[in-house]
Scaffold this active site. Structure first.
Site, PDB file in Angstrom:
ATOM      1  N   CYS A  30      35.554 -96.092  13.423  1.00  0.00           N
ATOM      2  CA  CYS A  30      36.453 -95.263  14.247  1.00  0.00           C
ATOM      3  C   CYS A  30      37.033 -94.090  13.437  1.00  0.00           C
ATOM      4  O   CYS A  30      37.658 -94.286  12.393  1.00  0.00           O
ATOM      5  CB  CYS A  30      37.589 -96.124  14.787  1.00  0.00           C
ATOM      6  N   HIS A  38      36.486 -99.976  17.690  1.00  0.00           N
ATOM      7  CA  HIS A  38      35.080 -99.913  17.285  1.00  0.00           C
ATOM      8  C   HIS A  38      34.986 -99.607  15.799  1.00  0.00           C
ATOM      9  O   HIS A  38      35.782 -98.815  15.269  1.00  0.00           O
ATOM     10  CB  HIS A  38      34.320 -98.870  18.103  1.00  0.00           C
ATOM     11  N   ARG A  77      31.152 -92.711  22.363  1.00  0.00           N
ATOM     12  CA  ARG A  77      30.064 -93.690  22.215  1.00  0.00           C
ATOM     13  C   ARG A  77      30.437 -95.093  22.685  1.00  0.00           C
ATOM     14  O   ARG A  77      29.648 -96.030  22.557  1.00  0.00           O
ATOM     15  CB  ARG A  77      29.619 -93.734  20.754  1.00  0.00           C
ATOM     16  N   ASP A 124      36.540 -92.344  21.870  1.00  0.00           N
ATOM     17  CA  ASP A 124      35.211 -92.061  21.305  1.00  0.00           C
ATOM     18  C   ASP A 124      34.126 -92.129  22.392  1.00  0.00           C
ATOM     19  O   ASP A 124      34.029 -93.113  23.123  1.00  0.00           O
ATOM     20  CB  ASP A 124      34.911 -93.089  20.194  1.00  0.00           C
ATOM     21  N   CYS A 144      39.038 -96.853  22.760  1.00  0.00           N
ATOM     22  CA  CYS A 144      39.099 -95.581  22.034  1.00  0.00           C
ATOM     23  C   CYS A 144      38.441 -94.488  22.880  1.00  0.00           C
ATOM     24  O   CYS A 144      37.512 -94.744  23.636  1.00  0.00           O
ATOM     25  CB  CYS A 144      38.387 -95.693  20.685  1.00  0.00           C
TER      26      CYS A 144
HETATM   27 CO    CO Z   1      37.553 -94.401  17.668  1.00  0.00          CO
END
Ligand code: CO
Length: 209
Positions: free
Chosen positions: A101, A98, A46, A44, A42
């Site tokens: 999400c 994750h 993090r 993302d 992803c």
């Molecule tokens: Co995500």
């Protein structure tokens, strides 16, 4: 100092530290990359592939998009996949989602988000296939997290449905496909699915290879 200037300053410190620890650090990685892994994760911020797996530059070939999807009309993903499988000859492909999400959660809403709705449609389809199981989970966060897992399982299957993977399975007995989910609170990866060369895939999606 502007916030972006901080990044350039930190880069200098990072380069100096690595060179101090190992004078050949950058010379080595500049010459060749022979990663054994393709990571589809992803976007993302993090969930950085190298950090969570404790790997160095050169060890993982990385593709990231919103909610780590493997979409058969995505030229970007397919180009990365083809290069990783046919040229880099990776041994393993990891689809990593994750918990928590935002892309998955957005797909569970009715919000009009513009273009991104078209991307998230793929996740709505997965929800629809598992509607009974998901609707039975009362807690919203737990329901979203289960959809994260189901999404990863489906994306791993999508990899097996590509002619790129089917050719490599038949001709070179690789790569193994993995579905993992990253847990932010603990920093741990949770393996949820795995497909090896020759494993069953729906005959409808098998090509004469
Ligand atoms: Co995500």
């Amino acid at each position: 100092m502007k916030n972006f200037e901080k990044l350039l300053l930190q880069n200098k410190a990072w380069a100096a530290e690595n060179t101090a620890n190992d004078p050949n650090y950058f010379k080595r990685s500049a010459h060749i990359q022979t990663p054994e892994f393709l990571w589809i994760g992803c976007s993302d911020s993090r969930v950085p592939a190298n950090d969570v797996t404790g790997t160095e530059p050169g060890e993982i070939f990385v593709h990231r998009n919103i909610a780590n999807l493997v979409v058969h009309t995505d030229l970007n993903l397919l180009s990365v996949l083809q290069y990783a499988v046919q040229v880099l000859k990776v041994q393993h492909i990891i689809v990593c989602g994750h918990y928590g999400c935002g892309g998955i959660k957005a797909a569970m809403t009715n919000k009009e988000l513009g273009l991104i709705n078209k991307w998230l449609r793929n996740i709505k389809d997965i929800y629809r296939f598992h509607r009974d199981e998901l609707d039975a989970i009362e807690d919203y966060e737990k329901r979203a997290d289960r959809l994260v897992e189901l999404n990863v399982v489906d994306q791993v299957m999508n990899l097996a449905k590509t002619s790129i993977v089917q050719h490599a399975w038949k001709e070179e007995n690789r790569p193994t496909l993995h579905g993992w989910v990253y847990e932010m609170h603990s920093g741990l990866l949770n393996p949820v699915s795995m497909l090896q060369p020759g494993d069953f895939i729906d005959p409808l999606y098998r090509y004469d290879i």
